[in-house]
Design a protein around this motif. Structure first.
Motif, PDB file in Angstrom:
ATOM      1  N   LEU A   1       0.839  -1.199   0.000  1.00 22.38           N
ATOM      2  CA  LEU A   1       0.000   0.000   0.000  1.00 22.38           C
ATOM      3  C   LEU A   1       0.876   1.252   0.000  1.00 22.38           C
ATOM      4  N   TYR A   2       0.557   2.195  -0.904  1.00 21.76           N
ATOM      5  CA  TYR A   2       1.303   3.452  -1.029  1.00 21.76           C
ATOM      6  C   TYR A   2       0.388   4.647  -0.769  1.00 21.76           C
ATOM      7  N   TYR A   3       0.975   5.669  -0.165  1.00 28.41           N
ATOM      8  CA  TYR A   3       0.255   6.938   0.023  1.00 28.41           C
ATOM      9  C   TYR A   3       1.146   8.070  -0.474  1.00 28.41           C
ATOM     10  N   LYS A   4       0.664   8.791  -1.475  1.00 30.97           N
ATOM     11  CA  LYS A   4       1.405   9.892  -2.093  1.00 30.97           C
ATOM     12  C   LYS A   4       2.811   9.454  -2.491  1.00 30.97           C
ATOM     13  N   GLY A   5       2.881   8.264  -3.086  1.00 33.56           N
ATOM     14  CA  GLY A   5       4.147   7.763  -3.613  1.00 33.56           C
ATOM     15  C   GLY A   5       5.053   7.110  -2.596  1.00 33.56           C
ATOM     16  N   GLU A   6       4.658   7.068  -1.323  1.00 35.40           N
ATOM     17  CA  GLU A   6       5.488   6.472  -0.285  1.00 35.40           C
ATOM     18  C   GLU A   6       4.877   5.156   0.185  1.00 35.40           C
ATOM     19  N   LEU A   7       5.724   4.155   0.378  1.00 30.54           N
ATOM     20  CA  LEU A   7       5.256   2.849   0.825  1.00 30.54           C
ATOM     21  C   LEU A   7       4.816   2.892   2.285  1.00 30.54           C
ATOM     22  N   ILE A   8       3.582   2.458   2.537  1.00 28.25           N
ATOM     23  CA  ILE A   8       3.086   2.315   3.907  1.00 28.25           C
ATOM     24  C   ILE A   8       3.469   0.946   4.457  1.00 28.25           C
ATOM     25  N   GLY A   9       3.240  -0.106   3.665  1.00 33.31           N
ATOM     26  CA  GLY A   9       3.597  -1.450   4.092  1.00 33.31           C
ATOM     27  C   GLY A   9       2.645  -2.486   3.542  1.00 33.31           C
ATOM     28  N   GLY A  10       2.697  -3.661   4.141  1.00 35.83           N
ATOM     29  CA  GLY A  10       1.845  -4.764   3.725  1.00 35.83           C
ATOM     30  C   GLY A  10       0.691  -4.973   4.666  1.00 35.83           C
ATOM     31  N   CYS A  11       0.134  -6.188   4.635  1.00 34.86           N
ATOM     32  CA  CYS A  11      -1.085  -6.478   5.376  1.00 34.86           C
ATOM     33  C   CYS A  11      -0.912  -6.285   6.876  1.00 34.86           C
ATOM     34  N   ASP A  12       0.156  -6.840   7.466  1.00 36.90           N
ATOM     35  CA  ASP A  12       0.338  -6.754   8.919  1.00 36.90           C
ATOM     36  C   ASP A  12       0.404  -5.314   9.402  1.00 36.90           C
TER      37      ASP A  12
END
Length: 498
Positions: free
Chosen positions: A470-481
């Protein structure tokens, strides 16, 4: 161990005992821990309180390093780690020290529906506040520590030391104890197998150096010991080494990499490699394979310009040599397809005879065998791999990074997942979609199963090996956990609106 008793925590003695317990009707919570891990000790006490509060469920714990076959079955790469079972199947997992999330998951999966909302205070209310505070502090640090590990990894000095160790001898074993005095049954068995194979090897006792012990798990991305290396590459742990030995593949790997064996073993190997007799009735004389199998193998090999027969999948290689070739293809920005030879024994055995190449991986370009990991690596180093790709008309996509950047920034919230939001193709993708919808967050998505180039390329670009991402404004937030942890702590929506 039997079926276990509700209200108490039972230690798992073997995989067979665990399998027997999972066949019962009661829900099961499985806790992976390690004696050296402080977070495991804290969460172990929380786990005991939860077992008392939910006596109708079965609570088991597994010492991750003492039972590598169980740890590998459930993909345990860090402790503490929890797996939840219902109706004899795994339905959820939790990594890290987060008592509140653990309590809510226990209530959700094994408790009455009415207890879900109150699970955390009820289940944890009797626990020692000092224990809870320590565990919560660890949970607060877990996301940042994961990111820090991905970004910084091991120190250069330590990584260099480990690299020197694994390359210090052609066959190298990280084990508990020494070959003369193994300190665990699995290490003992691998030592015996190597002696049966007739190869000389060196070893390192990981019980004597905790820094090496912990660092090797990150270095090799393998959570348990023993770990066997050949020419600097990880072959695997106990289960994989045993399977390779029993199938004869371990001998093939040693032969392909020029590992000398004692004369008696060499004679046996040569005797087993005698010419395949000419056959009739649909059997090809050149390979000894049935024409239908030959046709299937040819179809697979020619199904794409670049085809890799490997152990596991590109996102989850099951041996170090396969992992190395995947990395090389990603570095060269080459689109490729793969076939997991562990999933089909007919292909696995047939391709060895067809190609006259006795081990895996096997890389084909334009329908022709290039070779295994050593050859592919050498070709990359001397520039010959690029030349072969060009001669075969395989274009490397130097603009892939630009394409990935464009995709990632095509919407403020962008989800790379398996399948689509309305039809997810894996449980983790489905959970992230549900979390976004529950928080009423607008998002766009990309089905990574529809494009192998994006699927493989994004892992290198983001330095994140799995999906969803998952990305927000081009930055990676992470995966499911990480998404579920953010949602549980009520930080998810604020993170995506900063």
């Amino acid at each position: 161990m039997g079926s276990g008793e509700g209200g108490v925590v039972k230690d798992v003695g073997s995989k067979a005992e665990l399998d027997e317990a999972l066949r019962g009707a009661a829900p099961v919570v499985l806790y992976f821990w390690a004696s050296w891990c402080e977070a495991s000790k804290q969460m172990g006490q929380v786990f005991s309180h939860l077992a008392g509060d939910f006596p109708h469920a079965l609570f088991f714990r597994v010492e991750a390093e003492e039972h590598p076959e169980i740890s590998e079955t459930y993909s345990v790469s860090a402790v503490p780690y929890f797996v939840f079972f219902k109706d004899s199947r795994s339905i959820d997992a939790l990594e890290g020290a987060n008592p509140t999330v653990l309590a809510n998951k226990v209530a959700k999966h094994v408790g009455p529906a009415s207890s879900v909302e109150s699970a955390s205070p009820v289940s944890l209310g009797t626990a020692d506040p000092t224990i809870l505070e320590a565990a919560k502090n660890m949970a607060t640090q877990s996301i940042s520590s994961k990111t820090e590990e991905l970004n910084s990894g091991l120190s250069d000095g330590l990584r260099k030391r480990l690299q020197q160790l694994v390359e210090s001898y052609p066959v190298f074993l990280f084990m508990k104890g020494s070959p003369e005095q193994p300190k665990c049954g699995f290490s003992q068995k691998v030592v015996n197998l190597l002696k049966d194979e007739g190869v000389e090897f060196r070893s390192f006792d990981i019980l004597l150096d905790n820094e090496v012990r912990e660092a090797m798990k990150k270095f090799s991305n393998w959570p348990t010991f023993p770990q066997l290396f050949c020419k600097g590459d990880l072959l695997g742990g106990y289960d994989i080494v045993v399977a390779m030995h029993e199938s004869g593949e371990l001998k093939d790997v040693f032969k392909d990499h020029g590992i000398p064996v004692i004369s008696n073993e060499t004679k046996i190997a040569k005797d087993s490699e005698g010419p395949i007799p000419e056959m009739r009735g649909g059997i090809t004389e050149s390979t000894g394979l049935h024409v239908e199998i030959v046709s299937r193998l040819q179809t697979l090999i020619n199904s794409t310009p670049v085809m890799l027969f490997m152990k596991g999948k590109p996102e989850e290689p099951k041996c170090g040599f396969s992992h190395k070739v995947v990395e090389i293809l990603l570095q060269e920005k080459v689109a490729f397809n793969s076939f997991d030879v562990l999933s089909d024994d007919e292909v696995r055995q047939g391709l060895k005879a067809f190609s006259n190449w006795s081990s895996y991986p096997q890389l084909y370009i334009g329908g022709e065998l290039i070779g295994g990991s050593d050859i592919v690596l050498e070709m990359q180093k001397n520039g010959e791999l690029k030349k072969v790709l060009a001669e075969k008309g395989v274009a490397t996509n130097v603009a892939l990074e630009d394409r990935l950047k464009s995709l990632i920034t095509s919407a403020p919230v962008m989800l790379f997942m398996k399948g689509t939001p309305d039809a997810p193709r894996c449980g983790f993708s489905s959970k992230v979609v549900n979390a976004l919808r529950e928080e009423e967050i607008s998002f766009e998505s990309f089905d990574i199963l529809s494009n192998e180039e994006v699927r493989q390329g994004l892992k290198t670009y983001s330095n994140w090996p799995t999906y969803p991402q998952l990305y927000y404004k081009g930055e990676l937030i992470g995966g499911c956990d990480i998404v579920l942890e953010l949602q549980s702590s009520r930080e998810f929506k604020s993170t995506l609106s900063e």
